[in-house]
Design an enzyme around this catalytic site. Structure first.
Site, PDB file in Angstrom:
ATOM      1  N   HIS A  64       8.568  -0.911   0.532  1.00 14.30           N
ATOM      2  CA  HIS A  64       7.681  -2.021   0.921  1.00 14.30           C
ATOM      3  C   HIS A  64       8.494  -3.298   1.184  1.00 14.30           C
ATOM      4  O   HIS A  64       8.156  -4.083   2.063  1.00 14.30           O
ATOM      5  CB  HIS A  64       6.660  -2.321  -0.178  1.00 14.30           C
ATOM      6  CG  HIS A  64       5.430  -1.465  -0.127  1.00 14.30           C
ATOM      7  ND1 HIS A  64       4.607  -1.397   0.972  1.00 14.30           N
ATOM      8  CD2 HIS A  64       4.865  -0.655  -1.055  1.00 14.30           C
ATOM      9  CE1 HIS A  64       3.589  -0.576   0.717  1.00 14.30           C
ATOM     10  NE2 HIS A  64       3.734  -0.096  -0.502  1.00 14.30           N
ATOM     11  N   HIS A 108       9.212   4.081  -3.486  1.00 13.19           N
ATOM     12  CA  HIS A 108       8.040   3.718  -2.682  1.00 13.19           C
ATOM     13  C   HIS A 108       7.926   2.188  -2.581  1.00 13.19           C
ATOM     14  O   HIS A 108       7.727   1.644  -1.489  1.00 13.19           O
ATOM     15  CB  HIS A 108       6.791   4.323  -3.346  1.00 13.19           C
ATOM     16  CG  HIS A 108       5.482   3.937  -2.719  1.00 13.19           C
ATOM     17  ND1 HIS A 108       4.606   4.855  -2.198  1.00 13.19           N
ATOM     18  CD2 HIS A 108       4.898   2.720  -2.535  1.00 13.19           C
ATOM     19  CE1 HIS A 108       3.539   4.216  -1.712  1.00 13.19           C
ATOM     20  NE2 HIS A 108       3.690   2.918  -1.913  1.00 13.19           N
ATOM     21  N   GLU A 109       8.095   1.509  -3.716  1.00  9.56           N
ATOM     22  CA  GLU A 109       7.936   0.041  -3.730  1.00  9.56           C
ATOM     23  C   GLU A 109       9.106  -0.655  -3.037  1.00  9.56           C
ATOM     24  O   GLU A 109       8.908  -1.660  -2.351  1.00  9.56           O
ATOM     25  CB  GLU A 109       7.771  -0.464  -5.169  1.00  9.56           C
ATOM     26  CG  GLU A 109       6.593   0.116  -5.948  1.00  9.56           C
ATOM     27  CD  GLU A 109       5.258   0.031  -5.223  1.00  9.56           C
ATOM     28  OE1 GLU A 109       5.072  -0.878  -4.395  1.00  9.56           O
ATOM     29  OE2 GLU A 109       4.408   0.896  -5.470  1.00  9.56           O
ATOM     30  N   CYS A 119      -1.075   4.639  -1.826  1.00  7.00           N
ATOM     31  CA  CYS A 119      -0.654   3.244  -1.707  1.00  7.00           C
ATOM     32  C   CYS A 119      -1.886   2.341  -1.742  1.00  7.00           C
ATOM     33  O   CYS A 119      -2.893   2.649  -1.106  1.00  7.00           O
ATOM     34  CB  CYS A 119       0.094   3.052  -0.388  1.00  7.00           C
ATOM     35  SG  CYS A 119       0.718   1.384  -0.157  1.00  7.00           S
ATOM     36  N   LEU A 120      -1.785   1.249  -2.484  1.00  5.44           N
ATOM     37  CA  LEU A 120      -2.925   0.319  -2.581  1.00  5.44           C
ATOM     38  C   LEU A 120      -3.240  -0.323  -1.233  1.00  5.44           C
ATOM     39  O   LEU A 120      -4.331  -0.838  -1.036  1.00  5.44           O
ATOM     40  CB  LEU A 120      -2.629  -0.763  -3.623  1.00  5.44           C
ATOM     41  CG  LEU A 120      -2.566  -0.255  -5.073  1.00  5.44           C
ATOM     42  CD1 LEU A 120      -2.066  -1.355  -6.000  1.00  5.44           C
ATOM     43  CD2 LEU A 120      -3.921   0.259  -5.524  1.00  5.44           C
ATOM     44  N   GLY A 128       2.017   0.879  -8.991  1.00  2.31           N
ATOM     45  CA  GLY A 128       3.103   0.037  -8.493  1.00  2.31           C
ATOM     46  C   GLY A 128       2.605  -0.920  -7.434  1.00  2.31           C
ATOM     47  O   GLY A 128       1.666  -0.602  -6.693  1.00  2.31           O
TER      48      GLY A 128
HETATM   49 NI    NI Z   1       2.494   1.224  -1.559  1.00  6.96          NI
END
Ligand code: NI
Length: 176
Positions: free
Chosen positions: A139, A135-136, A93-94, A46
């Site tokens: 953000h 989660h997204e 998380c990226l 994601g």
């Molecule tokens: Ni993330």
């Protein structure tokens, strides 16, 4: 299409609130394409637009295999309903590579969003997609998964993240 740089913690952009997208926004199709390409190049599942420095409410999800719901682009997503039942799920998380922790969230949600063709959609889901969407969406509100943890756990993980980053830099220098 282009693979874009992903902002890493503690970039202040990750703490800002993203704006709703104007459905006449002509930059949107390219943004969604670039986000999918960036996500696929990074082994994530994601990605939210603020992670590439764009403060718009756009999310892409791709589990790396075609399913009924994946790949999925969510524009202006809003959570309409959350189950009372909660469940812990491992989050990564990226923007915080190498860091993982269990986050407790509602097990099921219902989301209203626009797809990449600007068609309004309703989706009721649980499991991995519910975890990933929550989660997204966090953000888009300047929130990162570690915010859900205790201060002790959060500080520990942040320290681990910075130690890892420092180690990587040292390794790079030693290789030269
Ligand atoms: Ni993330």
């Amino acid at each position: 299409m282009a693979v874009l740089d992903i902002l890493l913690y503690p970039d202040p952009i990750l703490r800002q609130t993203s704006s709703f997208v104007d459905l006449k926004d002509t930059a949107l199709p390219k943004l969604v394409e670039d986000m999918f390409e960036t996500l696929r190049a990074s082994n994530g599942i994601g990605l939210a637009a603020p992670q590439i420095g764009v403060l718009k409410r756009v999310i892409v999800i791709d589990f790396g295999r075609e399913t009924e719901v994946s790949p999925l682009a969510l524009i202006n997503p809003e959570i309409l309903w959350r189950s009372e039942e909660t469940t812990p799920f491992r989050n990564g998380c990226l923007s915080l590579p190498g860091i993982w922790a269990d986050v407790v969230r509602p097990a099921a949600i219902e989301i209203k969003y626009y797809d990449e063709n600007f068609q309004p959609q309703l989706l009721k889901t649980d499991g991995l997609l519910a975890v990933c969407a929550q989660h997204e969406i966090d953000h888009l509100n300047g929130k990162i998964f570690i915010d859900h943890l205790s201060k002790l756990k959060r500080d520990f993980l942040i320290k681990k993240f910075f130690n890892r980053k420092m180690q990587e830099q040292e390794d790079l220098i030693t290789q030269k």
